[in-house]
Design an enzyme around this catalytic site. Structure first.
Site, PDB file in Angstrom:
ATOM      1  N   GLY A 233      -2.075   4.908  -4.198  1.00 43.60           N
ATOM      2  CA  GLY A 233      -1.949   3.752  -5.084  1.00 43.60           C
ATOM      3  C   GLY A 233      -0.894   3.850  -6.168  1.00 43.60           C
ATOM      4  O   GLY A 233      -0.463   2.839  -6.711  1.00 43.60           O
TER       5      GLY A 233
ATOM      6  N   TYR B 135       0.830  -1.206   0.000  1.00 46.91           N
ATOM      7  CA  TYR B 135       0.000   0.000   0.000  1.00 46.91           C
ATOM      8  C   TYR B 135       0.860   1.249   0.000  1.00 46.91           C
ATOM      9  O   TYR B 135       2.016   1.232   0.422  1.00 46.91           O
ATOM     10  CB  TYR B 135      -0.960   0.012   1.203  1.00 46.91           C
ATOM     11  CG  TYR B 135      -0.266   0.183   2.540  1.00 46.91           C
ATOM     12  CD1 TYR B 135       0.182  -0.913   3.263  1.00 46.91           C
ATOM     13  CD2 TYR B 135      -0.054   1.461   3.074  1.00 46.91           C
ATOM     14  CE1 TYR B 135       0.816  -0.756   4.496  1.00 46.91           C
ATOM     15  CE2 TYR B 135       0.575   1.621   4.303  1.00 46.91           C
ATOM     16  CZ  TYR B 135       1.013   0.518   5.001  1.00 46.91           C
ATOM     17  OH  TYR B 135       1.642   0.672   6.213  1.00 46.91           O
ATOM     18  N   CYS B 136       0.263   2.337  -0.506  1.00 46.05           N
ATOM     19  CA  CYS B 136       0.882   3.666  -0.428  1.00 46.05           C
ATOM     20  C   CYS B 136      -0.258   4.680  -0.303  1.00 46.05           C
ATOM     21  O   CYS B 136      -1.398   4.292  -0.076  1.00 46.05           O
ATOM     22  CB  CYS B 136       1.751   3.944  -1.655  1.00 46.05           C
ATOM     23  SG  CYS B 136       0.843   3.930  -3.215  1.00 46.05           S
ATOM     24  N   THR B 137       0.026   5.962  -0.435  1.00 45.81           N
ATOM     25  CA  THR B 137      -0.960   7.008  -0.188  1.00 45.81           C
ATOM     26  C   THR B 137      -2.227   6.876  -1.046  1.00 45.81           C
ATOM     27  O   THR B 137      -3.325   6.797  -0.533  1.00 45.81           O
ATOM     28  CB  THR B 137      -0.340   8.396  -0.460  1.00 45.81           C
ATOM     29  OG1 THR B 137       0.962   8.414   0.114  1.00 45.81           O
ATOM     30  CG2 THR B 137      -1.174   9.506   0.114  1.00 45.81           C
TER      31      THR B 137
ATOM     32  N   ILE C 177      -4.234   4.053   0.612  1.00 48.36           N
ATOM     33  CA  ILE C 177      -4.752   4.365   1.944  1.00 48.36           C
ATOM     34  C   ILE C 177      -5.997   5.251   1.817  1.00 48.36           C
ATOM     35  O   ILE C 177      -6.980   5.081   2.529  1.00 48.36           O
ATOM     36  CB  ILE C 177      -3.690   5.114   2.782  1.00 48.36           C
ATOM     37  CG1 ILE C 177      -2.472   4.226   3.016  1.00 48.36           C
ATOM     38  CG2 ILE C 177      -4.267   5.594   4.107  1.00 48.36           C
ATOM     39  CD1 ILE C 177      -1.236   4.998   3.465  1.00 48.36           C
TER      40      ILE C 177
END
Ligand SMILES: [Zn+2]
Ligand SMILES: [Zn+2]
Length: 304
Positions: free
Chosen positions: A181, A177-179, A207
């Site tokens: 995508g 995951y990241c901020t 997220i």
């Protein structure tokens, strides 16, 4: 109050320079501020403006055949959350440090919707590793419970982290995951093509989309963002600690000494004690030697 828009799409843009001129014109006409990166591999942007002008921007983009299905993520905010409008062309829209001709988002892991992620985590399999693909400044104030946090400063350090820790991901299911995508599109591709993991997943919309649907779910704390808001609160958990006194705290500040400009977590009483600087050294420089100060925040806080 208006809107801060977050968006990206991996799609071939044949003439990035020409496309950038068009974007500049639209954004200037609508008084938007923020940052848009354009490359042959796609677009990556965050823009702030009034609700009306953001809606107009979305409508214009959706008229373009390549962006008709663009996923626009929204938060409360405004143009004031950004110091200026910056539209730039680059080799890649996120800097993984790997040539996009060698590794594209097409090699990326399977996308899971927020619901699928939540269901998976409710019955977390023993062989599942949750992997944060962001840097330490971001993960320090918010993360998924039990996530592996790579000790990296920049996204371009991610491939080296994977190479050095490849055994950790062998025969495992990996959920990245990241901020929003965008980074996972290529980070998951990097691990995927190694062919060692059982399965590589990425969260559709990152997220942002997960927290929208499950504000009190498996993501705890704040979602770090790259504008003057610094981080948006997802729930009340405080994961960070003051960089000076170590108490539980999660607001970032920038050292008032412009030559230092350190971006760090600083609690209210430490901020007062050090007069907005990061150390006695910087405090002395600012208040006795009259070093240049930069009271206006914004320059350092850009994704790299
Ligand atoms: Zn403190
Ligand atoms: Zn300092």
């Amino acid at each position: 109050m208006g809107i801060v828009l977050l968006f990206y799409k991996y799609v071939t843009i044949p003439e990035p320079k020409r496309f950038a001129k068009w974007q500049t014109k639209i954004c200037q006409d609508l008084n938007l501020r923020g940052r848009v990166l354009i490359a042959q591999e796609g677009i990556n942007g965050t823009l702030g403006g009034t609700t009306e002008s953001i809606e107009r921007y979305k409508a214009i983009m959706r008229e373009h055949e390549s962006f008709a299905d663009m996923d626009f993520k929204e938060n409360a905010g405004s143009a004031e959350d950004f110091p200026r409008l910056r539209i730039a062309t680059r080799n890649t829209i996120v800097n993984l440090g790997v040539d996009p001709r060698e590794l594209t988002a097409r090699d990326g892991g399977t996308h899971l919707t927020p619901q699928e992620v939540h269901t998976l985590l409710l019955n977390k399999p023993d062989d599942l590793i949750i992997l944060d693909t962001r840097n330490m400044v971001e993960s320090a104030v918010g993360k998924f419970t039990d996530a592996v946090i790579p000790p990296i400063k920049y996204f371009r350090d991610f491939p080296e982290y994977i190479d050095k820790n490849i055994d950790l991901f062998k025969d495992k299911q990996v959920l990245m995951y990241c901020t929003g995508g965008i980074r996972c599109e290529r980070a998951s591709a990097y691990l995927n093509v190694k062919g060692v993991s059982k399965k590589v997943f990425q969260i559709q919309g990152g997220i942002h989309r997960y927290a929208e649907q499950y504000p009190n779910g498996f993501f705890r704390g704040k979602n770090y963002v790259f504008d003057n808001r610094i981080a948006t609160k997802v729930n009340d958990d405080i994961l960070g600690t003051c960089g000076i006194c170590n108490i539980s705290y999660d607001d970032y500040t920038n050292c008032l000494n412009a030559l230092c400009n350190k971006h760090f977590i600083c609690c209210v009483s430490c901020k007062e004690q050090l007069a907005g600087t990061c150390s006695v050294h910087c405090q002395t420089m600012v208040f006795e030697k009259k070093a240049p100060t930069r009271p206006e925040f914004g320059a350092l806080n850009t994704p790299r």
